[in-house]
Design a protein around this motif. Structure first.
Motif, PDB file in Angstrom:
ATOM      1  N   ALA A   1       6.492  93.180 -71.503  1.00 61.18           N
ATOM      2  CA  ALA A   1       7.771  93.066 -70.803  1.00 61.18           C
ATOM      3  C   ALA A   1       8.655  94.284 -71.034  1.00 61.18           C
ATOM      4  N   GLU A   2       8.700  94.798 -72.259  1.00 65.08           N
ATOM      5  CA  GLU A   2       9.606  95.895 -72.556  1.00 65.08           C
ATOM      6  C   GLU A   2       9.231  97.189 -71.835  1.00 65.08           C
ATOM      7  N   PRO A   3       7.954  97.648 -71.857  1.00 64.19           N
ATOM      8  CA  PRO A   3       7.616  98.852 -71.089  1.00 64.19           C
ATOM      9  C   PRO A   3       7.896  98.719 -69.603  1.00 64.19           C
ATOM     10  N   LEU A   4       7.620  97.548 -69.028  1.00 66.02           N
ATOM     11  CA  LEU A   4       7.890  97.353 -67.607  1.00 66.02           C
ATOM     12  C   LEU A   4       9.385  97.378 -67.335  1.00 66.02           C
ATOM     13  N   ALA A   5      10.164  96.723 -68.195  1.00 62.38           N
ATOM     14  CA  ALA A   5      11.618  96.719 -68.027  1.00 62.38           C
ATOM     15  C   ALA A   5      12.173  98.136 -68.168  1.00 62.38           C
ATOM     16  N   ALA A   6      11.638  98.902 -69.118  1.00 65.28           N
ATOM     17  CA  ALA A   6      12.105 100.269 -69.322  1.00 65.28           C
ATOM     18  C   ALA A   6      11.777 101.145 -68.122  1.00 65.28           C
ATOM     19  N   ALA A   7      10.555 101.014 -67.585  1.00 62.29           N
ATOM     20  CA  ALA A   7      10.155 101.805 -66.423  1.00 62.29           C
ATOM     21  C   ALA A   7      10.980 101.436 -65.197  1.00 62.29           C
ATOM     22  N   THR A   8      11.261 100.149 -65.047  1.00 57.91           N
ATOM     23  CA  THR A   8      12.077  99.694 -63.927  1.00 57.91           C
ATOM     24  C   THR A   8      13.500 100.208 -64.046  1.00 57.91           C
ATOM     25  N   ASP A   9      14.036 100.204 -65.265  1.00 49.50           N
ATOM     26  CA  ASP A   9      15.393 100.707 -65.512  1.00 49.50           C
ATOM     27  C   ASP A   9      15.471 102.203 -65.220  1.00 49.50           C
ATOM     28  N   LEU A  10      14.445 102.953 -65.646  1.00 52.52           N
ATOM     29  CA  LEU A  10      14.421 104.389 -65.377  1.00 52.52           C
ATOM     30  C   LEU A  10      14.393 104.662 -63.881  1.00 52.52           C
TER      31      LEU A  10
ATOM     32  N   ALA B   1       8.943 100.521 -60.280  1.00 50.46           N
ATOM     33  CA  ALA B   1       9.124 101.591 -61.247  1.00 50.46           C
ATOM     34  C   ALA B   1       9.051 102.979 -60.608  1.00 50.46           C
ATOM     35  N   SER B   2       9.097 103.040 -59.281  1.00 54.21           N
ATOM     36  CA  SER B   2       9.070 104.324 -58.577  1.00 54.21           C
ATOM     37  C   SER B   2      10.461 104.676 -58.074  1.00 54.21           C
ATOM     38  N   ALA B   3      10.945 105.849 -58.452  1.00 51.97           N
ATOM     39  CA  ALA B   3      12.250 106.309 -57.966  1.00 51.97           C
ATOM     40  C   ALA B   3      12.210 106.650 -56.487  1.00 51.97           C
ATOM     41  N   LEU B   4      11.011 106.862 -55.932  1.00 51.65           N
ATOM     42  CA  LEU B   4      10.880 107.158 -54.509  1.00 51.65           C
ATOM     43  C   LEU B   4      11.017 105.911 -53.651  1.00 51.65           C
ATOM     44  N   ALA B   5      10.731 104.752 -54.238  1.00 53.88           N
ATOM     45  CA  ALA B   5      10.733 103.496 -53.486  1.00 53.88           C
ATOM     46  C   ALA B   5      12.127 102.902 -53.410  1.00 53.88           C
ATOM     47  N   PRO B   6      12.475 102.226 -52.266  1.00 54.00           N
ATOM     48  CA  PRO B   6      13.812 101.605 -52.182  1.00 54.00           C
ATOM     49  C   PRO B   6      14.103 100.592 -53.288  1.00 54.00           C
ATOM     50  N   PRO B   7      13.203  99.685 -53.748  1.00 58.69           N
ATOM     51  CA  PRO B   7      11.862  99.376 -53.254  1.00 58.69           C
ATOM     52  C   PRO B   7      11.883  98.198 -52.279  1.00 58.69           C
ATOM     53  N   LEU B   8      10.811  98.098 -51.467  1.00 63.21           N
ATOM     54  CA  LEU B   8      10.661  96.939 -50.593  1.00 63.21           C
ATOM     55  C   LEU B   8      10.099  95.767 -51.384  1.00 63.21           C
ATOM     56  N   LEU B   9      10.677  94.580 -51.201  1.00 64.30           N
ATOM     57  CA  LEU B   9      10.110  93.349 -51.742  1.00 64.30           C
ATOM     58  C   LEU B   9       9.484  92.619 -50.558  1.00 64.30           C
ATOM     59  N   ILE B  10       8.163  92.635 -50.506  1.00 63.74           N
ATOM     60  CA  ILE B  10       7.432  92.110 -49.355  1.00 63.74           C
ATOM     61  C   ILE B  10       7.007  90.677 -49.639  1.00 63.74           C
TER      62      ILE B  10
ATOM     63  N   PRO C   1      -4.757  96.201 -60.923  1.00 63.33           N
ATOM     64  CA  PRO C   1      -5.492  96.336 -59.664  1.00 63.33           C
ATOM     65  C   PRO C   1      -6.069  95.026 -59.156  1.00 63.33           C
ATOM     66  N   ALA C   2      -6.446  94.126 -60.069  1.00 63.71           N
ATOM     67  CA  ALA C   2      -7.034  92.858 -59.648  1.00 63.71           C
ATOM     68  C   ALA C   2      -6.068  92.042 -58.811  1.00 63.71           C
ATOM     69  N   ARG C   3      -4.776  92.181 -59.086  1.00 72.33           N
ATOM     70  CA  ARG C   3      -3.768  91.436 -58.345  1.00 72.33           C
ATOM     71  C   ARG C   3      -3.019  92.304 -57.342  1.00 72.33           C
ATOM     72  N   GLY C   4      -3.401  93.572 -57.249  1.00 69.29           N
ATOM     73  CA  GLY C   4      -2.739  94.460 -56.307  1.00 69.29           C
ATOM     74  C   GLY C   4      -1.375  94.924 -56.771  1.00 69.29           C
ATOM     75  N   ARG C   5      -1.069  94.813 -58.056  1.00 68.36           N
ATOM     76  CA  ARG C   5       0.241  95.239 -58.545  1.00 68.36           C
ATOM     77  C   ARG C   5       0.221  96.729 -58.828  1.00 68.36           C
ATOM     78  N   ARG C   6       1.019  97.503 -58.086  1.00 61.12           N
ATOM     79  CA  ARG C   6       1.136  98.953 -58.273  1.00 61.12           C
ATOM     80  C   ARG C   6       2.613  99.260 -58.498  1.00 61.12           C
ATOM     81  N   VAL C   7       3.015  99.373 -59.735  1.00 63.16           N
ATOM     82  CA  VAL C   7       4.446  99.478 -60.044  1.00 63.16           C
ATOM     83  C   VAL C   7       5.040 100.823 -59.651  1.00 63.16           C
ATOM     84  N   PHE C   8       4.186 101.847 -59.426  1.00 63.14           N
ATOM     85  CA  PHE C   8       4.693 103.157 -59.036  1.00 63.14           C
ATOM     86  C   PHE C   8       4.427 103.469 -57.560  1.00 63.14           C
ATOM     87  N   ASN C   9       4.076 102.459 -56.797  1.00 63.54           N
ATOM     88  CA  ASN C   9       3.901 102.641 -55.358  1.00 63.54           C
ATOM     89  C   ASN C   9       5.191 103.209 -54.755  1.00 63.54           C
TER      90      ASN C   9
END
Length: 243
Positions: free
Chosen positions: A18-27, A92-101, A78-86
């Motif tokens: 949880a912490e690395p994901l939260a940190a990447a999302t915050d960044l 976790a991508s600064a390029l993404a708005p991101p879209l919640l599909i 990859p098994a679930r299709g989760r790409r956090v830097f898409n």
């Protein structure tokens, strides 16, 4: 937990810490704010240069440990299709708005408001961004329908400009499927006027043959270095299943 740890395993894939994901999302959120400010600021040049130096210092801190492009991020599944830097839907991508599909009415739908960082014609969204977002939406529609593939053809009709800082509604659904080929359509409209389509897209997605999958992805590994070719070639991220 080492920096290359993928987190606990489950039957459906990897659950990231949880912490690395939260940190990447915050960044990513902070970087989105920085990007938007960088294209709208009117401060003096000295302030801009000072900010640039601060950004370079932050970059140096992050660059001391990096993964190669052939290695998936530890936060991906990859098994679930989760790409956090898409670059479209990655939290976790600064390029993404991101879209919640999410799933809706036999297809997928997303809403997004785009700032000046996405500008093409003054006060309107860059047309290339529409193509990027539609490619992602069409791929996600394929994934939601259980049809994996890669974009073989994508065409767009621009019926009107998309205004910045205005909520947009994006939709996509599978129109046809035969063997390895799927035809998928999508639209972009104003959320307040969903019946008036401003961008219309049509894409052909094809599932590569096994030898192509090996040629494209044979060198891909997970964060631990284990060979991990994608089970479903393409970059359609997981669709949000919440109501």
């Amino acid at each position: 937990m080492t920096e290359n740890s993928s987190g606990p395993r489950t039957g459906s894939g990897t659950i990231p810490d949880a912490e690395p994901l939260a940190a990447a999302t915050d960044l990513a959120a902070a970087l989105r704010e920085l990007i938007e400010s960088s294209v709208t600021t009117t401060v003096a040049a000295a302030e801009v240069r000072a900010a640039a130096e601060l950004v370079r210092q932050a970059t140096e801190r992050l660059a001391v440990a990096r993964r190669p492009t052939s290695q998936l991020p530890a936060l991906d599944d990859p098994a679930r299709g989760r790409r956090v830097f898409n670059p479209v839907s990655g939290v976790a991508s600064a390029l993404a708005p991101p879209l919640l599909i999410r799933r809706e009415d036999g297809g997928v739908v997303a809403e997004v408001t785009l700032g000046v960082a996405y500008e093409g014609p003054p006060s309107y969204v860059h047309g290339g961004m529409s193509a990027l977002f539609m490619d992602q939406m069409l791929g996600s529609a394929a994934g939601a329908a259980g049809l994996w593939g890669m974009t073989a053809h994508l065409e767009l009709d621009y019926r009107g400009p998309l205004p910045l800082e205005t909520k947009l509604l994006l939709r996509a659904r599978v129109a046809e499927n035969e063997g390895r080929k799927s035809v998928i359509t999508g639209t972009i409209a104003l959320a307040d006027d969903p019946g008036r389509v401003l961008v219309e897209a049509r894409g052909i997605f094809v599932m590569p043959r096994p030898e192509k999958v090996q040629a494209y992805f044979g060198a891909i590994t997970d964060a631990s270095g284990r060979h991990t070719p994608p089970r479903r070639p393409g970059d359609a991220t997981s669709v949000d299943e919440r109501d």
